[in-house]
Motif scaffolding. Sequence first.
Motif, PDB file in Angstrom:
ATOM      1  N   TYR A   1      36.805  69.139   5.292  1.00  0.00           N
ATOM      2  CA  TYR A   1      36.311  70.270   6.080  1.00  0.00           C
ATOM      3  C   TYR A   1      36.104  69.824   7.517  1.00  0.00           C
ATOM      4  CZ  TYR A   1      35.257  71.636   1.304  1.00  0.00           C
ATOM      5  OH  TYR A   1      35.362  71.889  -0.023  1.00  0.00           O
ATOM      6  N   ASP A   2      36.091  70.802   8.421  1.00  0.00           N
ATOM      7  CA  ASP A   2      35.898  70.485   9.833  1.00  0.00           C
ATOM      8  C   ASP A   2      34.508  69.900  10.079  1.00  0.00           C
ATOM      9  OD1 ASP A   2      38.410  71.419  10.404  1.00  0.00           O
ATOM     10  OD2 ASP A   2      37.736  73.443  10.910  1.00  0.00           O
ATOM     11  N   ARG A   3      33.528  70.379   9.293  1.00  0.00           N
ATOM     12  CA  ARG A   3      32.152  69.906   9.443  1.00  0.00           C
ATOM     13  C   ARG A   3      31.644  69.416   8.099  1.00  0.00           C
ATOM     14  NH1 ARG A   3      31.691  75.619  11.931  1.00  0.00           N
ATOM     15  NH2 ARG A   3      33.382  75.640  10.408  1.00  0.00           N
ATOM     16  N   PRO A   4      30.691  68.481   8.106  1.00  0.00           N
ATOM     17  CA  PRO A   4      30.228  67.888   6.839  1.00  0.00           C
ATOM     18  C   PRO A   4      29.636  68.932   5.890  1.00  0.00           C
ATOM     19  CG  PRO A   4      29.455  66.610   8.724  1.00  0.00           C
ATOM     20  CD  PRO A   4      30.029  67.878   9.280  1.00  0.00           C
ATOM     21  N   VAL A   5      29.883  68.743   4.605  1.00  0.00           N
ATOM     22  CA  VAL A   5      29.265  69.534   3.547  1.00  0.00           C
ATOM     23  C   VAL A   5      28.453  68.562   2.691  1.00  0.00           C
ATOM     24  CG1 VAL A   5      29.680  70.904   1.462  1.00  0.00           C
ATOM     25  CG2 VAL A   5      31.067  71.283   3.503  1.00  0.00           C
TER      26      VAL A   5
END
Length: 318
Positions: A191-195
């Motif tokens: 993903y583009d940003r952390p999950v």
Amino acid sequence: MKRWLRQRINAAYERVLSREISGAPTHVAVIQDGNRRYARGNGDNAHEGHRQGAKTTERVLEWCQDIGVEELTLYAFSTENFDRPEEENEALFDLLEEKLREFADADRVHDNDVHIRAIGEVERLPERVREAVDYAEARTSGYDQFVLNIALAYGGRSQLLEAVHGVAEDVDAGDVDPDEIDVETIENRLYDRPVRDVDLIIRTGGDERTSNFLPWHANGNEAAVFFCTPYWPEFSKTDFLRGIRTYEHREESWRRTRARRGLALLGAVSDTELVEARSVVERFRDSLPTAEQPSPEELAGSNPESVDGIDSSGQTAD
């Protein structure tokens, strides 16, 4: 009268569950199943079921914030859902567009610093939905107190496959050393940003399967799973709290297992490993039944205060 009595019983049970819960998972993921079956049971079309389900989604967001959950992921539309009748999907796309914009403008979202973002193959969705996603993400991009992930055109296997392809391409290009590939390498490409890792998966509607949902973040973290029979529009706060209790029981079981393993290791490891084993047991000792709990003297052996410069709590002595 029966309905009134049922409501009173449910309210009492909800209060009992609320008192029993002592902590909250950081990340809850929900498979919102049963909207269409709920609609059929009430003589309505699928769209009405999805609309009723959207009301439940709003309530769950509030419940999560009330107990201290920091991230909520909702399985709103899978890649398999593209195979459903076009008319049904178009109505659902209209609802998604409407709710994304509504959430992005809602006072409760801004008052609670909710960051909305979509995960999945969003580019496969109609333009009007993509624009609503962009609007919601832009309106809430500066918030970080609570993260609301909407899984749209999502498939866990396809996400993992895409990440692996990306890593392979970088290896071929000489940008990545194969020996340096680790967990972070894959996560950065998912993903583009952390999950965050998923602590609890909730699935409504009676099916007991996780349907390719967040496999990297849930399976890798051994997330607790709570299956329940109510359709998503019928999902109540009592059901939600039962799910949270399932998570807590899972955590308690994990702690007991760690403590028991530590006790077993004490009799089998070398002197250099004893300190670490004792530290594990000390940390999770309270999770064991009283009869199984070792005394501090049993843990420390001949010197209960210090073992090789480490005290009984596992901290370095001054």
